[in-house]
Enzyme design. Structure first.
Site, PDB file in Angstrom:
ATOM      1  N   THR A  12      31.479  20.495  23.808  1.00 46.42           N
ATOM      2  CA  THR A  12      31.539  21.251  24.421  1.00 46.42           C
ATOM      3  C   THR A  12      31.156  22.447  24.243  1.00 46.42           C
ATOM      4  OG1 THR A  12      33.513  19.681  24.970  1.00 46.42           O
ATOM      5  CG2 THR A  12      34.085  22.030  26.170  1.00 46.42           C
ATOM      6  N   SER A  54      29.635  15.029  20.738  1.00 45.75           N
ATOM      7  CA  SER A  54      30.064  14.675  19.228  1.00 45.75           C
ATOM      8  C   SER A  54      30.901  13.228  19.442  1.00 45.75           C
ATOM      9  CB  SER A  54      31.388  15.484  18.872  1.00 45.75           C
ATOM     10  OG  SER A  54      32.584  15.342  19.191  1.00 45.75           O
ATOM     11  N   THR A  86      33.972  18.384  19.266  1.00 49.62           N
ATOM     12  CA  THR A  86      35.574  18.469  19.274  1.00 49.62           C
ATOM     13  C   THR A  86      35.842  16.927  18.333  1.00 49.62           C
ATOM     14  OG1 THR A  86      36.799  18.609  21.518  1.00 49.62           O
ATOM     15  CG2 THR A  86      36.511  20.739  19.287  1.00 49.62           C
ATOM     16  N   ASP A  87      35.325  15.564  19.000  1.00 52.11           N
ATOM     17  CA  ASP A  87      36.298  14.993  18.817  1.00 52.11           C
ATOM     18  C   ASP A  87      35.429  14.400  17.637  1.00 52.11           C
ATOM     19  OD1 ASP A  87      36.713  14.897  21.676  1.00 52.11           O
ATOM     20  OD2 ASP A  87      34.816  13.588  22.166  1.00 52.11           O
TER      21      ASP A  87
END
Ligand code: ASP
Length: 324
Positions: A12, A54, A86-87
């Site tokens: 993101t 990710s 961030t995932d």
């Protein structure tokens, strides 16, 4: 002036919102264009290694990031910042923590709001991460995750919220530091862990989550010659429904390493209960209890251990000790 290597991998932080409000990847990473962000304070060397959301990240890319950092160290860099979706950020960060010698600060960061959204946190997190990576106090802390003015260890941090900017939390132990006025302040120290310098990654390492009424199906589905290892997120302190035990035994008979963690958000897996399927029986059967790591982190540790060629007692010791 400190030389900081910025490795961009996507997520993101590198994306933008379109007219319909959808968050989409960019051909040009807007964060990577911010080379002057720390002008006069640090020398920034930029490498746009990947441009991946990710969920597209695999251990193969994680190994490439590790190798890029190894190369940077030979070139004399003083610290590293990695931008990442961030995932799966916590998995890449922990992979690097387990495989890098930690001689220079390595900081992973990301964003919850894309680059052109109101209140976008990407540039701010990137700047903060650089400040942490360039500070002498950051040496020897292992790989760190810096977001939202907090410093977390790669080993214990986890993503806890789908959209909130304060998504990264460290259950049980808390963050090791804060960033204030551009400087890290540390108030906890991580006990060091041995690192494994791997040059390849094995496949077929799986993660299963236990639930009330779980049966043998998922265990039996993984009982084949390809499966290299399985992490099981057990119930509570580390227990399983009794109906799964014959299938668990079949996996052990097939010499498939089984690691037990807890599906609880806080606490550590322990062999406390002595009933059918309780942690005491599971340990006696040969499951390796891994304390303090969540399922996805324990899977990364198992994968790194297997990739390093660890087996039997040595693998059990590697997975059972949070510190060494
Ligand atoms: N889905 C995005 C990713 O992980 C979320 C993020 O970057 O925060 O790439």
């Amino acid at each position: 002036m400190k030389k900081i290597l910025a490795i961009h991998t996507g997520g993101t932080i590198s994306m933008s919102q379109n007219e319909k409000g959808e968050v989409v990847p960019n051909a040009e990473n807007p964060i990577a264009q911010q080379e002057t962000i720390m002008e006069g304070r640090v020398e920034l060397i930029t490498d746009e290694l990947f441009n991946l959301p990710s969920p597209h990240m695999t251990p193969v890319e994680m190994l490439k990031i590790k190798q890029r950092i190894n190369q940077g160290e030979k070139e004399g860099i003083d610290g590293v910042v990695i931008t990442h979706g961030t995932d799966t950020l916590e998995e890449t960060a922990y992979f690097l923590d387990l495989t890098l010698p930690s001689t220079i600060p390595v900081v992973v960061t990301g964003a919850m709001r894309s680059s052109n959204e109101v209140g976008s946190d990407g540039l701010y997190n990137f700047q903060t991460a650089i400040e942490v990576a360039a500070d002498d106090a950051s040496r020897g802390n292992g790989v760190m995750v810096v977001m939202n003015d907090e410093i977390h260890t790669a080993r214990y941090v986890t993503k806890t919220h789908t959209t909130n900017v304060a998504t990264f939390r460290t259950p049980t132990f808390g963050p090791i530091g804060l960033v204030a006025k551009g400087h890290p302040i540390y108030f906890q120290q991580l006990i060091r862990e041995d690192t494994c310098d791997i040059d390849h990654v094995v496949d077929h390492v799986y993660l299963l989550k236990a639930y009330a009424g779980m049966d043998a199906s998922l265990f039996d589905a993984l009982n084949n010659d390809q499966t290299a290892g399985i992490v099981i997120e057990g119930l509570g302190a580390g227990n399983l429904p009794p109906v799964t035990l014959p299938a668990v035994q079949r996996l052990l008979d097939h010499h498939i390493p089984l690691v037990l963690v807890s599906r609880c958000y806080n606490g550590v897996a322990e062999d406390i209960y002595d009933y059918q399927g309780g942690g005491i029986e599971l340990r006696k059967m040969g499951l390796m209890l891994c304390q303090g790591l969540n399922g996805q982190k324990a899977r990364i540790k198992l994968l790194v251990g297997l990739s390093a060629g660890l087996q039997g007692e040595r693998l059990t010791e590697y997975l059972s000790t949070a510190v060494s």
